[in-house]
Write a protein that holds these residues in place. Structure first.
Motif, PDB file in Angstrom:
ATOM      1  N   GLU A   9     -22.692  14.736   4.500  1.00  0.00           N
ATOM      2  CA  GLU A   9     -23.698  14.939   4.302  1.00  0.00           C
ATOM      3  C   GLU A   9     -24.528  14.369   3.960  1.00  0.00           C
ATOM      4  O   GLU A   9     -25.438  13.740   3.628  1.00  0.00           O
ATOM      5  N   ARG A  12     -25.361  11.085   5.466  1.00  0.00           N
ATOM      6  CA  ARG A  12     -26.254  11.378   6.604  1.00  0.00           C
ATOM      7  C   ARG A  12     -27.330  12.090   5.933  1.00  0.00           C
ATOM      8  O   ARG A  12     -29.041  11.308   6.530  1.00  0.00           O
ATOM      9  N   LYS A  13     -27.798  12.107   4.641  1.00  0.00           N
ATOM     10  CA  LYS A  13     -29.266  12.099   4.016  1.00  0.00           C
ATOM     11  C   LYS A  13     -29.292  10.541   3.053  1.00  0.00           C
ATOM     12  O   LYS A  13     -30.362  10.649   2.273  1.00  0.00           O
ATOM     13  N   SER A  16     -33.429  10.131   2.366  1.00  0.00           N
ATOM     14  CA  SER A  16     -33.771  11.902   1.636  1.00  0.00           C
ATOM     15  C   SER A  16     -33.621  11.762  -0.313  1.00  0.00           C
ATOM     16  O   SER A  16     -32.118  11.498  -0.314  1.00  0.00           O
ATOM     17  N   TYR A  17     -34.342  11.268  -0.528  1.00  0.00           N
ATOM     18  CA  TYR A  17     -34.731  11.556  -2.076  1.00  0.00           C
ATOM     19  C   TYR A  17     -35.344  12.551  -2.608  1.00  0.00           C
ATOM     20  O   TYR A  17     -35.222  13.059  -3.678  1.00  0.00           O
ATOM     21  N   ARG A  79     -31.004  12.749  -5.818  1.00  0.00           N
ATOM     22  CA  ARG A  79     -31.064  14.412  -5.675  1.00  0.00           C
ATOM     23  C   ARG A  79     -30.256  15.105  -7.327  1.00  0.00           C
ATOM     24  O   ARG A  79     -30.998  16.106  -7.138  1.00  0.00           O
ATOM     25  N   ARG A 152     -31.771  23.378  -0.821  1.00  0.00           N
ATOM     26  CA  ARG A 152     -32.458  23.185   0.714  1.00  0.00           C
ATOM     27  C   ARG A 152     -33.464  22.108   0.022  1.00  0.00           C
ATOM     28  O   ARG A 152     -34.197  21.968  -1.013  1.00  0.00           O
ATOM     29  N   THR A 153     -34.113  20.918   0.759  1.00  0.00           N
ATOM     30  CA  THR A 153     -34.846  19.886   0.430  1.00  0.00           C
ATOM     31  C   THR A 153     -35.968  20.411   0.473  1.00  0.00           C
ATOM     32  O   THR A 153     -36.629  21.206   1.301  1.00  0.00           O
TER      33      THR A 153
END
Length: 155
Positions: A9, A12-13, A16-17, A79, A152-153
Motif C-alpha cells: 500500500e 502504491r500510494k 499521494s501526500y 502522511r 481514508r485519504t
C-alpha cells in the motif's frame, strides 16, 4: 499479512501526500522498505557479477527502484506527519539542518536528523482538531490500548 499489505500500500500510494498514516502502519512500511532496499542491493551485486559492469539496464533498474522507494517513503512520512497534526513541509527542516551543519564543517548532521526524524515519526496520533484527518474518520478507543481506526485519504 498486515506487514505485506502496508508495504504494498505504501508503494502504491507513492505519490499521494494527502491523508494520514498511523504509527503501526508507518513502522511496518519502514521494515518492508528495508527489505526491498536489501533485495535491490543484492540484485545490483548479482547484476554486477553477471554482466561484469553496471552498463545499461542493470543500473537503470537499480536507480529506478531506489528513487521510487525514496518517493514512497517521503509520501508515507508526510502522511505520518499529517496523523500527528503537522504539515509535511516540516521535513524540509531536516534538509536545512544538513545544509547548515555541512556548511559549518562540524559534521554530525545525520545524527541530529535521525533523532529529530525519529521523534517526529513516533509522536502520538492527534485525533482532535487535526485539519489533515478526514471528517469521516472512525476512531475506536479501547481502554489500555492505542486508538485504532479506519484511515481514508482526503478528497
Amino acid at each position: 499479512m498486515f506487514f505485506i499489505k502496508n508495504g504494498v500500500e505504501g508503494y502504491r500510494k507513492a505519490f499521494s501526500y494527502k491523508g494520514v498514516a498511523d504509527r503501526k502502519s508507518y513502522l511496518f512500511f519502514v521494515l518492508f522498505q528495508w527489505i526491498v532496499i536489501i533485495l535491490v542491493a543484492l540484485a545490483s551485486f548479482y547484476l554486477k557479477v553477471i554482466f561484469q559492469d553496471y552498463s545499461g539496464v542493470g543500473l537503470f533498474i537499480v536507480i529506478g527502484i531506489s528513487l521510487y522507494s525514496w518517493l514512497a517513503g517521503l509520501a508515507f512520512s508526510v502522511r505520518r506527519l499529517h496523523d500527528t497534526g503537522q504539515s509535511g513541509w516540516i521535513l524540509l527542516i531536516l534538509f536545512i539542518i544538513v545544509l547548515i551543519v555541512e556548511a559549518v564543517g562540524e559534521g554530525g548532521g545525520n545524527a541530529v536528523n535521525a533523532i529529530f526524524f525519529l521523534g517526529l515519526m513516533l509522536a502520538k496520533t492527534k485525533s482532535e482538531n487535526n485539519k489533515y484527518r478526514p471528517d469521516n474518520f472512525n476512531l475506536t478507543k479501547v481502554p489500555g490500548k492505542a486508538p485504532q481506526g479506519t484511515y481514508r485519504t482526503l478528497k
